[in-house]
Design a protein around this motif. Sequence first.
Motif, mmCIF file in Angstrom:
data_model
loop_
_atom_site.group_PDB
_atom_site.id
_atom_site.type_symbol
_atom_site.label_atom_id
_atom_site.label_comp_id
_atom_site.label_asym_id
_atom_site.label_seq_id
_atom_site.Cartn_x
_atom_site.Cartn_y
_atom_site.Cartn_z
ATOM 1 N N LEU A 52 102.865 76.826 7.076
ATOM 2 C CA LEU A 52 101.612 76.397 7.698
ATOM 3 C C LEU A 52 101.209 77.332 8.834
ATOM 4 O O LEU A 52 100.022 77.651 8.995
ATOM 5 C CB LEU A 52 101.757 74.961 8.221
ATOM 6 N N LEU A 53 102.176 77.801 9.607
ATOM 7 C CA LEU A 53 101.871 78.728 10.704
ATOM 8 C C LEU A 53 101.288 80.037 10.170
ATOM 9 O O LEU A 53 100.404 80.633 10.791
ATOM 10 C CB LEU A 53 103.125 79.003 11.529
ATOM 11 N N ARG A 54 101.805 80.481 9.022
ATOM 12 C CA ARG A 54 101.241 81.706 8.426
ATOM 13 C C ARG A 54 99.790 81.484 8.016
ATOM 14 O O ARG A 54 98.931 82.345 8.199
ATOM 15 C CB ARG A 54 102.067 82.136 7.215
ATOM 16 N N GLU A 55 99.516 80.320 7.451
ATOM 17 C CA GLU A 55 98.157 80.007 7.013
ATOM 18 C C GLU A 55 97.210 79.869 8.201
ATOM 19 O O GLU A 55 96.033 80.251 8.108
ATOM 20 C CB GLU A 55 98.178 78.715 6.190
ATOM 21 N N LEU A 56 97.722 79.319 9.297
ATOM 22 C CA LEU A 56 96.878 79.126 10.485
ATOM 23 C C LEU A 56 96.725 80.412 11.297
ATOM 24 O O LEU A 56 95.913 80.467 12.230
ATOM 25 C CB LEU A 56 97.484 78.029 11.374
ATOM 26 N N ASP A 57 97.514 81.442 10.934
ATOM 27 C CA ASP A 57 97.424 82.758 11.566
ATOM 28 C C ASP A 57 97.531 82.665 13.094
ATOM 29 O O ASP A 57 96.632 83.071 13.837
ATOM 30 C CB ASP A 57 96.107 83.442 11.162
ATOM 31 N N VAL A 58 98.650 82.131 13.537
ATOM 32 C CA VAL A 58 98.843 81.949 14.983
ATOM 33 C C VAL A 58 99.762 83.021 15.582
ATOM 34 O O VAL A 58 100.150 82.924 16.746
ATOM 35 C CB VAL A 58 99.450 80.555 15.276
ATOM 36 N N MET A 59 100.102 84.033 14.762
ATOM 37 C CA MET A 59 101.076 85.015 15.223
ATOM 38 C C MET A 59 100.622 85.727 16.494
ATOM 39 O O MET A 59 101.424 85.999 17.390
ATOM 40 C CB MET A 59 101.333 86.044 14.104
ATOM 41 N N ASN A 60 99.333 86.003 16.571
ATOM 42 C CA ASN A 60 98.813 86.698 17.750
ATOM 43 C C ASN A 60 99.000 85.857 19.014
ATOM 44 O O ASN A 60 99.328 86.385 20.090
ATOM 45 C CB ASN A 60 97.332 87.027 17.543
ATOM 46 N N SER A 61 98.817 84.536 18.875
ATOM 47 C CA SER A 61 98.975 83.637 20.025
ATOM 48 C C SER A 61 100.434 83.579 20.483
ATOM 49 O O SER A 61 100.722 83.521 21.684
ATOM 50 C CB SER A 61 98.495 82.226 19.657
ATOM 51 N N VAL A 62 101.366 83.610 19.505
ATOM 52 C CA VAL A 62 102.789 83.562 19.863
ATOM 53 C C VAL A 62 103.208 84.866 20.535
ATOM 54 O O VAL A 62 103.917 84.857 21.552
ATOM 55 C CB VAL A 62 103.650 83.305 18.604
ATOM 56 N N ILE A 63 102.761 86.000 19.971
ATOM 57 C CA ILE A 63 103.126 87.303 20.540
ATOM 58 C C ILE A 63 102.583 87.437 21.965
ATOM 59 O O ILE A 63 103.212 88.063 22.829
ATOM 60 C CB ILE A 63 102.610 88.443 19.631
ATOM 61 N N ALA A 64 101.428 86.815 22.209
ATOM 62 C CA ALA A 64 100.834 86.874 23.559
ATOM 63 C C ALA A 64 101.743 86.237 24.605
ATOM 64 O O ALA A 64 101.675 86.587 25.800
ATOM 65 C CB ALA A 64 99.467 86.195 23.549
#
Length: 688
Positions: free
Chosen positions: A103-115
């Motif tokens: 689900l996290l991949r689908e929601l594309d939240v990687m940028n928020s986590v890396i921040a």
Amino acid sequence: MGKKIKKEVEPPPKDVFDPLMIESKKAATVVLMLRSPEEEILAKACEAIYKFALKGEENKTTLLELGAVEPLTKLLTHEDKIVRRNATMIFGILASNNGVKKLLRELDVMNSVIAQLAPEEEVVIHEFASLCLANMSAEYTSKVQIFEHGGLEPLIRLLSSPDPDVKKNSMECIYNLVQDFQCRTTLQELNAIPPILDLLKSEYPVIQLLALKTLGVITNDKESRTMLRDSQGLDHLIKILETKELNDLHIEALAVIANCLEDMDTMVQIQQTGGLKKLLSFAENSTIPDIQKNAAKAITKAAYDPENRKLFHEQEVEKCLVALLGSENDGTKIAASQAISAMCENSGSKDFFNNQGIPQLIQLLKSDNEEVREAAALALANLTTCNPANANAAAEADGIDPLINVLSSKRDGAIANAATVLMNMAMQEPLRLNIQNHDIMHAIISPLRSANTVVQSKAALAVAATACDVEARTELRNSGGLEPLVELLRSKNDEVRKHASWAVMVCAGDELTANELCRLGALDILEEVNLSGTRKNKFSEAAYNKLLNNNLSLKYSQTGYLSSSNIINDGFYDYGRINPGTKLLPLKELCLQEPSDLRAVLLINSKSDVSPPSSMEDKSDVGYGRSISSSSSLRRSSKEKTKKNSYHFSAGFGSPIEDKSEPASGRNTVLSKSATKEKGWSSLPISR
């Protein structure tokens, strides 16, 4: 005194909600609170969810089903630091669940986590954000997202964090990322090796282990090996090997050293600093099987370079490898055998193993472990190739019987290697005779029938090397070995076809075997192969000619000549020239053909009398096909018939020619009109 007047309390504004204390015991209720605009409620709701998720995998799945993930992702960028911190902590825990990862991949939240890895964020946020990325990076799609959003650089920076959990999580994530080549290239550009080497000094074994495993991956690339060498990384690795307390890191350290030894410059450096001798001593004296195995693997990798082999030989690596052959661990035996195979390219090493090594390898051929037998056979194959002394040593160590037993192994590699050793030994006649006495011709049949082309090729070579006398060929023929050998002539593999042709050429050395090969169709197959510009080879042509030398009638009809070594015997007949691909009919079929205007077939027969087949005795005045006369009957009538029609063989076995007194027809097998007829046989004069 006046009367005291009580001050009235002002009622709260009508538009203000009175404070409400709620105690919830349901996760679903708390999930609903994640959509609250109040920061305090959000912070407390996140804290409760974090504690709930910590309790187990089932709770993570429950939160996923309740729809907690999506509102939590929005809190990663919340203005309130506490809310943002608590949300990050939740994702650090939740991201270990496969459903949440998807689900996290689908929601594309990687940028928020890396921040959250930014330097100004507090350590606890770094810890859980890096934990989230470490969990996510276990899957390829997430790796790509982390890399594309620039996650590698902040992760490398966090390797210098004062917090060990941050270091561990960041190192784990980097280890997962560098499995991809593109990430390894970027890692070099970011100069990540020095901070990774610094982690080898950590007091936490898990961090040291992750650092070593990461180095083991990135040093597969030459540029990384150079950076490691320039950063004095080898010194760190050798110190780890020398420290007994760090024996849980020795295996991974050896894996990194194994990669580094592939470079000649690194090899020279480690040899000059005494590290190579320490490495060999460490491998030989260690009591941990996995350490010995990895040390042998390190030697194997490095030994593929000729200069490295020379340095190893100078350090007497052979003694270490022979010692490892005596290990009780099968994995160590296999690795040591493979290292010996690699060192065989050095002539000095090959000579050393003549007295020490070959007897031990022969013993390994008797192992119950198929992989051990295969590795030992490979080492023996390399040791005996182009080395008669080692082939003799293998025979003297009673190696023939176990080698022949390996031919029935379940592993194709073991069979091919054993066949190679036997072929190398058979180059010497005394050894060849010894091999033949061990029933090699029967044992080689199964490899000839193998579906593996390498096994087929090596088996055919073994036949070519051992079937050099009539007794061996007879045994092969009686054992049914010619049939699978002939089938290999049809192979689409060039090596198999070439080696099978070689074996057929050797087997065609005696008439009985040659006739059996022809009966099985070898001549027809070879003729077809030789008509192809891409499939034929020198051996197929030689095998075809060898078979033709045992069928002179066919050879004469195809080529129009015989060589000085071809001796005509009774039964030779001249059908006339035939085109390539045309089958030559046997005499029995020719006799049953109807008469025609074609020239008679010329037969050589030195017997004093010739009797026609019993089925023809009563068929007087009827010509059966082309007339066939023996030389004895020709003598009686040669004087009175040579004027009418005369045939002879020219010197050097030239093609039969017809006298000019009678014109030839369209082909060179015209039937003589003056041929006499006797009891159903057309008699054709043939002078000898």
